[in-house]
Design a protein around this motif. Structure first.
Motif, mmCIF file in Angstrom:
data_model
loop_
_atom_site.group_PDB
_atom_site.id
_atom_site.type_symbol
_atom_site.label_atom_id
_atom_site.label_comp_id
_atom_site.label_asym_id
_atom_site.label_seq_id
_atom_site.Cartn_x
_atom_site.Cartn_y
_atom_site.Cartn_z
ATOM 1 N N UNK A 120 0.804 -1.217 0.000
ATOM 2 C CA UNK A 120 0.000 0.000 0.000
ATOM 3 C C UNK A 120 0.840 1.272 0.000
ATOM 4 N N UNK A 162 -6.243 3.904 -7.095
ATOM 5 C CA UNK A 162 -7.526 3.629 -6.457
ATOM 6 C C UNK A 162 -7.551 2.174 -6.022
ATOM 7 N N UNK A 163 -8.658 1.741 -5.493
ATOM 8 C CA UNK A 163 -8.741 0.364 -5.023
ATOM 9 C C UNK A 163 -8.034 0.212 -3.698
ATOM 10 N N UNK A 164 -8.028 -0.988 -3.191
ATOM 11 C CA UNK A 164 -7.551 -1.200 -1.819
ATOM 12 C C UNK A 164 -6.034 -1.250 -1.729
ATOM 13 N N UNK A 165 -5.325 -1.170 -2.861
ATOM 14 C CA UNK A 165 -3.869 -1.127 -2.811
ATOM 15 C C UNK A 165 -3.317 0.274 -3.051
ATOM 16 N N UNK A 166 -4.197 1.248 -3.187
ATOM 17 C CA UNK A 166 -3.757 2.639 -3.292
ATOM 18 C C UNK A 166 -3.177 3.087 -1.950
ATOM 19 N N UNK A 167 -2.412 4.166 -1.961
ATOM 20 C CA UNK A 167 -1.875 4.663 -0.683
ATOM 21 C C UNK A 167 -2.990 4.978 0.306
#
Lengths: 254, 254, 254, 254, 254, 254
Positions: free
Chosen positions: B86, B222-227
């Motif tokens: 992340x 975006x998404x759950x791996x964005x910062x």
């Protein structure tokens, strides 16, 4: 009994929310100790923040767990829960796990109501890790910026109620879980106004801690929840080092 | 390309094992930086140890990742992997995830060969978290005390070979994964002697890092791996604090 | 290394698309041989077409695999992949399997973007056969007639981009997979414009073939990927008959 | 009604076994046409052999299906079943799918008794593809060389009986499935001697074909079992080319 | 053969619907006995009602099963099915289980069309108990009050057709199941008008009963479908007490 | 609070065992009412017996629930639990569900220790229905005849202890569940002698009932746990008829 309640995050105001709901939930005779993480972030939405919160919670537990009959990690998502369960001699509970246990006694399928879009992926992974994705009706979350983490219940009350109602009407939820320490106490307020049972993590964790204290099921000397096998360690904060060493010694003598 | 390889544990001798196999595996032109965790335990068998290793790996990454094209968390079980993904701007890989990716290209079902009985529960949970339990034929593990963590390959060579053979003959493994940094390089030695393909985490991670570097798939905004979204933090070690702050800034400008 | 890339379908123009992206993806020193199926259909949307493509790919492999270090079946859905893996002595890769392996290293959940409505059922079954349905966020597909199979990228560029964006925003995709040989190369073009990492099958397969070639994990003499046991055969095309006979002989001497 | 029974393998003697059991199973008024694959292998144990058998079965169906009310692909594992279902206008059944349907009406969990060790991996994948792995108690298989494929029932009668008994006693099977065309008819013989219901594929397929013929549920004009969309084809054997073309035309006019 | 068809509910008019469709479905030579539950509710939407229906069905079976070759529990959801299978010496079938078996022979994924919103949760649990949730495309249901339980087909014909069409177009259903005894016979009417195969429970159960009668697979003397072990009983209605006693005796002598 | 504890079976001596453990488990201030089923069997091993027990428990609840704050169905397997939850206005708990909730708070994987071989299939189905099969390490059971249902703890103490130890050593159980009302109280006795935490259903149900009473989560007016919709009924025992009628009325006014 005495319960240590650890906020793995740095927000004293959220600790206060947690403490109020914990106090309302506790049976007579249950004493609560509240501690806030000395380092970390304001609240947890992501895996990185959960990783920091887990380590912070472990440090707080290492310093303060002694003398308590149970420990609660008071962030939804349960950062560090399984880790602490291995090393502490008393029961350790988390908000998610406790809320799931309560919800499962009330109906077959539950929805989780959360405070931000981003937090949903992590919650879904936690439900999966608990092996309960088959009973998860949905996760629904606020989609507005959070002006203040300790005022979400007031600032977004209508939106939260709407999320609850949609989870029942559209997703087939039989039970609602209001997720996250910042929502502590909201379930109690909404219980009468929602068409299905509603639980939150803080009250569930306090009550489940009392439940386990009553059962006295014994502790793990074998299996994957036994204390870690002895091995060299280096450089940990003193309390944490001592916690691990004590656990290893307890395991070795088991 | 430049790869930072982090041993999340304190064992310099295991770092040397990792480094040797990483060097053998790397393509010409790949440069490796090796770092050992400054605090923690000798090796990871439990969730508590993994939690400590995750935090240690994050601190090492925060101090040393800059200037690298990929980061490898070099402990089987991948402590801190998703968390670091992340916040770091380059690809992050783990030994388990990489070995699973390699194994899945070689056959439908794999067995994991591990160094201790205790470690199996954690490995099973990691496979479950990766969503691949349907392809796990078995986990088999040594059941003797480990005299020295950096000499397991020599001390237990016959027992490890026997575990491999039983996994194929009795559990239906189509592929074998030799798990854990202490076994780094053993797959290479046994490849000819085993009746099915065999992979390990270190070589897989190095090669998969090169593979991703070649693909240039872009990063997550975006998404759950964005910062992680911006929020207050306090009390983190300076490098870790800076890493999180930079990630938040990168996310905010995305 | 030398890689044989087989288009299991009859479209020379799609073979050209595949070849261009494969060439862009290959490392220096990797040589590519491209072959188009001599019989079959223009592209695969259904199980019948996949069955034909599998047999066609096997025939092409039987005639041309010798002298190569890896074989790629270059249709999404991987027709004949597991079959060929049993009989060929070198690694065999498919577009889907390779793209899934790449995607799993980039984030927890992926969406697949496909070229037709009909193709989705087959793709879902392939993801299920790979044991990865737990990580599948969604499959989204074009819903317009395809005027020319080799011009989809140009004819439907806006629609494809929109599908990608909806997969991230509405389905929770952390990674995107652009599926199907007709989309070969599009991931490379879109990588910068999409908010999450994006991979395609052709570049993943080429890079993963190089990765496996580097690992040298050994081949299967036992387990379900070993050569088929000897038994009578009759009436197969000569090359295919020889391929099977050779595999049986290799298995018998193992 | 008229049923075409296709042996996807080249063994005329196994076709005879299939034919005998099919005749014993058929209701008065059901007429059977038996056809043996003109090319392929003696029996199917692996995915490669199944791929060949699927293509062979499709060619036989293309030449002989007309005038029949149902088609049975008579090899356990159902090679080509879903493919044929897309293109043939009448119901298509497979031995595995039919045996699973029968077994599911007799008890919650079934075991499969198979003729060779190698065959088990493929069978497990077929059960998984059918979505029924949750009801699979076990697969147990002979572990001796098969001297003659058409004499397994006699040569290994005691061993087969022992496998059945162990599946009930040790694996918790509520129903037994005797798998593979070479065992056709054995269920009928053992029915009285086994402690749980026992079914085989041939008799189940014949009876289920009659059952579907009675139901007249209609055919697929949409969904993933509808005929394949029109697209160019080239080089297929004439009957197969015509079968596909007819299906495409039927689909286009739907 | 002789089949006892039990309506576990008290609605004589629904029994008539069931009887008409059963008669239309039965082969020449199949004789049907129809019985309506003497106590209970008008139709089943919930688990409480299913529990009552199960007990009612058991009482009817205890009084009337003798002399029949198969018993059908004629309510979708199969109340009491597994229970009766343990104690009756002949095959016992349910509408859901039979419709699922038929549907699974027609395509990979099915949708269930139901008569009320409330009934969906129970149906989903039944599909889950059958281990087939992986093939469930959707459950869609009427959302209007049911003026008369025996006139739903007429009163809601357009809405039912619309639900069917949406299940195919939006949910990816390859097969449709019209669920519930009140819809008995509707599949037969709609078969030509719907774009995918359609089955219902009554006709499937009758035909599957005939299919099992033809197979003669034997009965369970061991495993979990064998008669219950002998143990004291008290206070059951005479017929039910005798049914259980006979089963225990049959089990003891097995 | 007041808890009604229903033994769904006819064994007064087992009711006494249940009552003793319930009394030992209850907090001060909790009052227990114990009732034995007036009809049924001595204990439940099979689905038929569970079906009878469910109906018996419903009749007892209908007669005696009024005036209580919670109802416990005191047979492992929870016969009638979900049914009663729909119609009773207070929380309803079962032994299995409660023991599972407790176990899930103590470790990731549990084994169930049972009193007979036959009972295992039913227990596995109940765990599956609870969605928790992913956390089930094993079910192990006595394999000897049960001379007296109320003396199993004494007659088989060594065998039960051995089953527990094997579940930990061989199956990887982190928690043990001693299943079945005839074992009520044994967990309390063994807690110190077993290497992992151990729970039983009776004490868990009593404590969880208190826990839910403390939470006051509200009741279901919508969703699948709301009272059944109004519909005609006929012929039920008066108390049961009234229970259903009251529930319907409560639902209609919600």
């Amino acid at each position: 009994m005495r319960i240590l309640v650890i906020n793995p995050n740095i927000s004293d105001s959220v600790t206060a929310l947690i403490g109020s709901e914990a106090a309302r939930s506790a049976s007579p005779g249950t004493q609560l100790t509240l501690r806030t993480a000395p380092f970390g972030v304001a609240y947890i939405e992501t895996r990185f923040e959960a990783m920091v919160g887990a380590y912070a919670a472990a440090n707080v537990a290492a310093e303060h767990a002694q003398g308590h009959d149970a420990v609660i990690v008071a962030a939804f998502g349960d950062p560090g829960l399984a880790a602490l369960r291995e090393v502490l001699p008393m029961p350790v509970l988390g908000l998610t796990e406790s809320a799931l246990a309560s919800a499962c006694l009330l109906g077959p399928r539950f929805s989780i109501i959360a405070i931000s879009q981003r937090i949903q992926a992590w919650y879904r992974e936690v439900v999966h890790a608990n092996g309960l994705e088959g009973r998860l009706a949905s996760i629904r979350a606020l989609d507005r910026p959070l002006a203040r983490i300790d005022g979400i219940q007031e600032d977004h009350s209508q939106a939260l109620l709407a999320l609850c109602e949609r989870a029942v009407a559209e997703d087939g939820a039989d039970v609602l879980i209001l997720a996250g320490a910042p929502l502590a106490g909201l379930a109690r307020q909404l219980a009468g106004r929602l068409p299905v049972p509603v639980v939150d993590g803080v009250s569930s964790a306090v009550r489940q801690a009392e439940m386990l204290h009553g059962l006295q099921p014994g502790s793990a000397r074998r299996g994957s929840m036994a204390p870690p096998p002895a091995k060299p360690q280096r450089g940990l904060p003193p309390a944490l080092a001592a916690l691990l060493q004590d656990a290893q010694a307890r395991g070795a003598s088991a």
